[in-house]
Design a protein around this motif. Structure first.
Motif, PDB file in Angstrom:
ATOM      1  N   SER A   1     -32.130 -38.327   2.234  1.00 31.44           N
ATOM      2  CA  SER A   1     -30.598 -37.958   2.344  1.00 31.44           C
ATOM      3  C   SER A   1     -30.474 -36.760   3.305  1.00 31.44           C
TER       4      SER A   1
ATOM      5  N   ALA B   1     -24.530 -52.293  -6.450  1.00 30.95           N
ATOM      6  CA  ALA B   1     -24.021 -51.243  -5.458  1.00 30.95           C
ATOM      7  C   ALA B   1     -24.192 -49.763  -5.910  1.00 30.95           C
ATOM      8  N   LEU B   2     -25.514 -49.663  -5.762  1.00 36.92           N
ATOM      9  CA  LEU B   2     -26.056 -48.149  -5.971  1.00 36.92           C
ATOM     10  C   LEU B   2     -26.520 -47.618  -4.711  1.00 36.92           C
ATOM     11  N   THR B   3     -26.545 -46.316  -4.593  1.00 37.55           N
ATOM     12  CA  THR B   3     -27.004 -45.862  -3.435  1.00 37.55           C
ATOM     13  C   THR B   3     -28.725 -45.379  -3.623  1.00 37.55           C
ATOM     14  N   ALA B   4     -29.472 -44.631  -2.739  1.00 36.69           N
ATOM     15  CA  ALA B   4     -30.670 -44.262  -2.919  1.00 36.69           C
ATOM     16  C   ALA B   4     -30.690 -43.295  -4.101  1.00 36.69           C
ATOM     17  N   THR B   5     -29.609 -42.295  -4.234  1.00 41.31           N
ATOM     18  CA  THR B   5     -29.770 -41.215  -4.935  1.00 41.31           C
ATOM     19  C   THR B   5     -29.413 -41.824  -6.344  1.00 41.31           C
ATOM     20  N   ASP B   6     -28.618 -42.768  -6.643  1.00 42.52           N
ATOM     21  CA  ASP B   6     -28.223 -43.566  -7.919  1.00 42.52           C
ATOM     22  C   ASP B   6     -29.867 -44.007  -8.523  1.00 42.52           C
TER      23      ASP B   6
ATOM     24  N   GLY C   1     -35.823 -39.827  -2.502  1.00 40.39           N
ATOM     25  CA  GLY C   1     -34.588 -39.834  -1.977  1.00 40.39           C
ATOM     26  C   GLY C   1     -33.762 -38.601  -1.667  1.00 40.39           C
TER      27      GLY C   1
ATOM     28  N   ASN D   1     -35.682 -49.307   5.828  1.00 42.57           N
ATOM     29  CA  ASN D   1     -34.744 -48.632   6.764  1.00 42.57           C
ATOM     30  C   ASN D   1     -35.096 -48.424   8.078  1.00 42.57           C
TER      31      ASN D   1
ATOM     32  N   THR E   1     -38.547 -48.802   0.458  1.00 39.95           N
ATOM     33  CA  THR E   1     -37.125 -48.537   1.121  1.00 39.95           C
ATOM     34  C   THR E   1     -37.131 -47.749   2.438  1.00 39.95           C
TER      35      THR E   1
ATOM     36  N   LYS F   1     -29.951 -52.011  -6.136  1.00 42.65           N
ATOM     37  CA  LYS F   1     -29.179 -51.269  -5.273  1.00 42.65           C
ATOM     38  C   LYS F   1     -28.340 -52.165  -4.827  1.00 42.65           C
TER      39      LYS F   1
ATOM     40  N   ASN G   1     -31.797 -37.009   6.134  1.00 45.53           N
ATOM     41  CA  ASN G   1     -31.770 -37.714   7.405  1.00 45.53           C
ATOM     42  C   ASN G   1     -32.979 -37.078   8.296  1.00 45.53           C
TER      43      ASN G   1
END
Length: 451
Positions: free
Chosen positions: A407, A55-60, A403, A284, A280, A51, A409
C-alpha cells in the motif's frame, strides 16, 4: 539385551537400526505437515479469487491471513503443554481432526467475516499438529541422525506448499476457492484412521510417565523386532515427570529459548510474507497466476532441497553454525529476488527464488530440528510448540505487513530488501547460541580438568 538390563530410552533407540515402524512414524508425520503446507499455500492462491468475487482490497484480505496465523499461534501455545502432559499422539490426532473439519466447513462460508472465524479455528488445529509431529519424529530418531531425519520429515511442509500452490492455480478455474478449501479439509480427515491405528505414542514419553509395561514392550518390539529379550527402559538423567512452562526459562535454557524464539519469529515472518503475498506481488508486476504459481513453487523446491542438505550438514557440523551461515545467504538472495522481479529478469528471478527457499525455508526446517534437540523430553513438546507459537506471531506480522508495504507503493526491490533484515537478525541469534554453547563446553572441560 535382557529383561533385567536397564538402559536409557535414547540409548535403546541409538543402539538399534532404524526400523520399519520408525520409518512409518516419520512418513505419517511427513503427511501431516504436508497437509499443513498445502493449506498455507492454498490460502495465498485463493486470495485473488476472493478479492475478485467479494470486491475486496489487498488490505481487506489481511485479516483472512492473520486469522489463520493467530489460530496457529494459539494452538501451539495451548496444545504443546497439553502434549507434554497427556501425550503426543492424542493431541496430534485431535489437532488433525479439528483443522480438517474447520477447513471443510470454511469451504461453505458466504462472507469474509465467517471465513475469517473458520480460518482461525483451522489454525488452532494446525498449530497443535505441526509441533507434535516434529516432537514425535525427534523422539523416535537416533541421535546421530536426528537433524537429517527431522528435516527430511519436515520437507513435507515445503512439498505440500509447492503442490498446494500448483494445484490451486490449476484447479481454481474449475472448482473455485470453495473446492480448494474442501480438499484442504478432506485430506486430513482421510489420514485420521491411519494415525489412530498405526501411530504409537512416544516411547520416551511413556517411560517418563510410567505407562503400562506391556504397552511399552509392544512399542519396543516394533522398534527392535530382532531382540528376543527386551531391556528395562529408563528416562534420561535430565528428565523429570512433572514440569511447567517455566522450565523454558530456567537458568539452563532461558537465553537459548529467547534466541530460538527470535530466530523463529524472523524466519516465519519472511516465509509467510512470501507465501501469502508473492502471488499477488507477481501478478501486480504483470505475471499471470499460473506463472506466479510456478515461480512460488520454486521457493518451496529450494526449501525442500535446502532442508535435506542442511539437515545432513547439521549432523556433521555444529548445527547453529550451519544455520547462521545459511540465513545470511538467504538474506542476500532476498535482495537479488527483488532485483529480479523489478527488472523482469526471469533467470535471476528463478535463481533468487530458489536461493531464498534454500536459505530461509530450508533453514526454518533446520531450526525446528535444532529446537527439538535443544530441550529434554519433559518439556520438548512445550519448547517446540512455544517456539512455533512465537514464530507464528512473526508470520502474522509477515502476512499483514505485506499488504501494508504494497500500500506504500514501494518497489519490489525495496520490499525484498526490507525483508532481508529479519534474515540477518536470525543469523545473528544463532551465532550467539553457538558462542554460548562453546562457552558452556569450555566451562565443562575446565571443571573436568579441575576435578
Amino acid at each position: 539385551m535382557s529383561q533385567n538390563q536397564q538402559i536409557d530410552v535414547q540409548n535403546f533407540i541409538d543402539q538399534n537400526p532404524l526400523s520399519r515402524s520408525q520409518k512409518l512414524i516419520m512418513w505419517l508425520c511427513f503427511l501431516i505437515v504436508a497437509i499443513d503446507g498445502f493449506d498455507t499455500a492454498a490460502v495465498g492462491f485463493i486470495a485473488p479469487a476472493l478479492k475478485a468475487e467479494w470486491a475486496l482490497t489487498a488490505t481487506d484480505l489481511a485479516p483472512l491471513f492473520g486469522a489463520g496465523l493467530f489460530g496457529l499461534m494459539a494452538g501451539a501455545l495451548v496444545f504443546g503443554p497439553l502434549a507434554d502432559k497427556f501425550g503426543r499422539k492424542p493431541i496430534l490426532v485431535g489437532s488433525v481432526i479439528l483443522f480438517g473439519l474447520a477447513s471443510l466447513i470454511s469451504a461453505f462460508t458466504t462472507d469474509l467475516q465467517s471465513l475469517v472465524i473458520w480460518r482461525f479455528i483451522t489454525g488452532l488445529g494446525l498449530g497443535g499438529a505441526m509441533p507434535n509431529a516434529i516432537t514425535l519424529t525427534s523422539e523416535y530418531s537416533p541421535t546421530k541422525r536426528r537433524s537429517s531425519l527431522v528435516t527430511l520429515m519436515f520437507c513435507g511442509f515445503t512439498i505440500g506448499s509447492a503442490l498446494g500452490g500448483i494445484a490451486s492455480a490449476q484447479l481454481l478455474p474449475h472448482i473455485g476457492w470453495h473446492g480448494i478449501l474442501m480438499i484442504g479439509g478432506i485430506l486430513p480427515l482421510l489420514t485420521v484412521p491411519f494415525l489412530m491405528y498405526l501411530l504409537p505414542e512416544s516411547l520416551r514419553f511413556m517411560v517418563l510417565k510410567n505407562h503400562a509395561q506391556a504397552k511399552i514392550d509392544r512399542v519396543m518390539q516394533r522398534i527392535a523386532p530382532h531382540l528376543k529379550q527386551l531391556p528395562s527402559l529408563l528416562p534420561g538423567s535430565n528428565e523429570v515427570k512433572n514440569v511447567g512452562i517455566k522450565e523454558l526459562f530456567s537458568r539452563q535454557y532461558a537465553l537459548g529459548t529467547i534466541l530460538i524464539w527470535c530466530t523463529f519469529f524472523m524466519s516465519l515472518l519472511i516465509i509467510y510474507m512470501i507465501s501469502s503475498w508473492m502471488p499477488t506481488l507477481l501478478t501486480n508486476e504483470g505475471f499471470n497466476l499460473v506463472n506466479a504459481s510456478w515461480l512460488t513453487s520454486i521457493f518451496q523446491i529450494g526449501g525442500t532441497i535446502g532442508a535435506i542438505v542442511i539437515g545432513l550438514c547439521m549432523d556433521k557440523v555444529e548445527p547453529a553454525k550451519v544455520l547462521s551461515f545459511v540465513y545470511v545467504l538467504g538474506g542476500i538472495f532476498l535482495v537479488c529476488l527483488g532485483l529480479g522481479i523489478e527488472q523482469g529478469n526471469m533467470l535471476l528471478l528463478m535463481l533468487a527464488m530458489f536461493g531464498v527457499g534454500v536459505g530461509i525455508s530450508g533453514s526454518q526446517v533446520g531450526v525446528n530440528a535444532f529446537t527439538s534437540g535443544f530441550y529434554p523430553t519433559h518439556c520438548r513438546a512445550t519448547g517446540v510448540s512455544w517456539a512455533n507459537a512465537v514464530g507464528r506471531s512473526g508470520s502474522v506480522i509477515g502476512s499483514v505487513i505485506g499488504g501494508w508495504l504494497m500500500s506504500l507503493n514501494l518497489s519490489s526491490f525495496e520490499i525484498m530488501s526490507v525483508l532481508a533484515i529479519p534474515a540477518f537478525f536470525a543469523a545473528f541469534a544463532l551465532f550467539v547460541i553457538k558462542r554460548l554453547k562453546q562457552k558452556d563446553q569450555q566451562g565443562l572441560s575446565l571443571q573436568a580438568v579441575k576435578g
